[in-house]
Design an enzyme around this catalytic site. Structure first.
Site, PDB file in Angstrom:
ATOM      1  N   ARG A   1       0.803  -1.228   0.000  1.00 16.94           N
ATOM      2  CA  ARG A   1       0.000   0.000   0.000  1.00 16.94           C
ATOM      3  C   ARG A   1       0.830   1.270   0.000  1.00 16.94           C
ATOM      4  O   ARG A   1       0.574   2.190  -0.784  1.00 16.94           O
ATOM      5  CB  ARG A   1      -0.942   0.008   1.210  1.00 16.94           C
TER       6      ARG A   1
ATOM      7  N   ARG B   1      11.378   4.080   2.885  1.00 17.02           N
ATOM      8  CA  ARG B   1      11.070   3.142   3.966  1.00 17.02           C
ATOM      9  C   ARG B   1      12.331   2.367   4.292  1.00 17.02           C
ATOM     10  O   ARG B   1      13.048   1.916   3.389  1.00 17.02           O
ATOM     11  CB  ARG B   1       9.957   2.178   3.573  1.00 17.02           C
TER      12      ARG B   1
ATOM     13  N   HIS C   1       5.604   6.490  11.162  1.00 19.37           N
ATOM     14  CA  HIS C   1       5.015   6.282   9.833  1.00 19.37           C
ATOM     15  C   HIS C   1       4.092   7.469   9.579  1.00 19.37           C
ATOM     16  O   HIS C   1       2.860   7.338   9.575  1.00 19.37           O
ATOM     17  CB  HIS C   1       4.241   4.966   9.816  1.00 19.37           C
TER      18      HIS C   1
END
Length: 306
Positions: free
Chosen positions: A51, A101, A129
């Site tokens: 996602r 990330r 996040h």
């Protein structure tokens, strides 16, 4: 130049601006379809993602820009030992903005210190996040109509869950927020988060081990996956992974307008029978992730709609 490493990098005013812009994009997507024409985003994902990576890429493509990057450390020069600092120096010559990330806490901050383009933290270990937090805030604001006067339950892995840590950091800045922290002892929120964030901001909270006993009081139930990749001991993971499972019977205890949220992916912590409940909004939440990342990219690149 602005980076987004932690939710606290944005003031409440800036958060509101991004959420408002995201809502405008939802209502008039064509108005923003070419605002990033000629711009490129680099998605540097040292850890697997579906996602987050694809929503960043979809966001830039929806804005008329283009995408480059890698989807695992093995397919980058990190496999040869290249440092994050050197990677971002090179990428700064190729792209206009970067989403990173990394499994190590603080890696995106290191990148920001060496980057000449805006860096967005797309998740760093068990730390932060922030774009998931923006997604969560947009979901709550759009579906509940407010970001204050809420009792929010966090359930599952509160120790390693970076989405939980980020959202708590963001929500403590709004009025009349109450937290219910639902987890086994081994997965309770870290002490620093309890003391330095929740208690420091005088936010009422309680910690419980049984989901059913608090279901009737919740406005939001934020479920999390017990993450195998965050455990050093597989026996502990196997023992705890099924600690909390939300099913239709538990949903009978909830308010009619309670929202069930989840950052996804889920394993079995939400039974599939819950998917048909109108209060289950986790797939809508994933959809909102694209719009809020479009708004964030626009803000960081300082572009506006037509």
């Amino acid at each position: 130049m602005k980076h987004l490493i932690s939710p606290l990098d944005l003031s409440v005013t800036e958060l509101e601006e991004i959420l408002t812009l995201a809502e405008e994009i939802i209502n008039e997507p064509k108005k923003y379809s070419n605002v990033c024409n000629g711009k490129k985003i680099a998605t540097l994902f040292y850890e697997p993602s579906t996602r987050t990576r694809l929503s960043f890429e979809a966001a830039m493509l929806n804005l008329g820009g283009s995408v480059l990057g890698f989807s695992s450390a093995d397919s980058s020069s990190a496999a040869k030992g290249e440092s994050v600092a050197d990677t971002i120096r090179v990428i700064s010559s190729y792209a206009d903005i970067c989403a990173m990330r990394h499994p190590k806490e603080g890696a995106p901050l290191v990148a920001a210190n060496y980057s000449s383009i805006p860096v967005i933290n797309a998740g760093d270990g068990g730390h932060n996040h922030p774009t998931q937090t923006l997604t969560d805030l947009l979901t709550i604001k759009n579906l509940k109509g407010r970001l204050n006067n809420l009792t929010v339950g966090f359930c599952g892995d509160l120790k390693f869950g970076r989405t939980v840590h980020s959202l708590i950091n963001a929500l403590v800045r709004y009025d009349n927020i109450n937290f219910v922290l639902i987890s086994p002892n081994e997965l309770k929120i870290p002490d620093y988060l309890r003391k330095e964030v929740i208690e420091e901001n005088n936010v009422p909270y309680k910690e419980v081990k049984v989901l059913e006993q608090v279901m009737p009081e919740l406005d939001i139930l934020y479920m999390t996956r017990v993450q195998k990749e965050r455990f050093f001991n597989e026996e502990d993971y196997i023992r705890l992974k099924d600690s909390f499972i939300l099913d239709a019977k538990k949903m009978e205890l909830a308010k009619e307008d309670m929202l069930v949220m989840h950052p996804l992916p889920r394993v079995n912590e939400i039974a599939t029978e819950v998917d048909s409940d109108h209060r289950a909004v986790y797939f809508k939440q994933a959809e909102y992730g694209v719009y809020v990342r479009m708004a964030l990219i626009m803000k960081l690149l300082e572009v506006t709609g037509c």
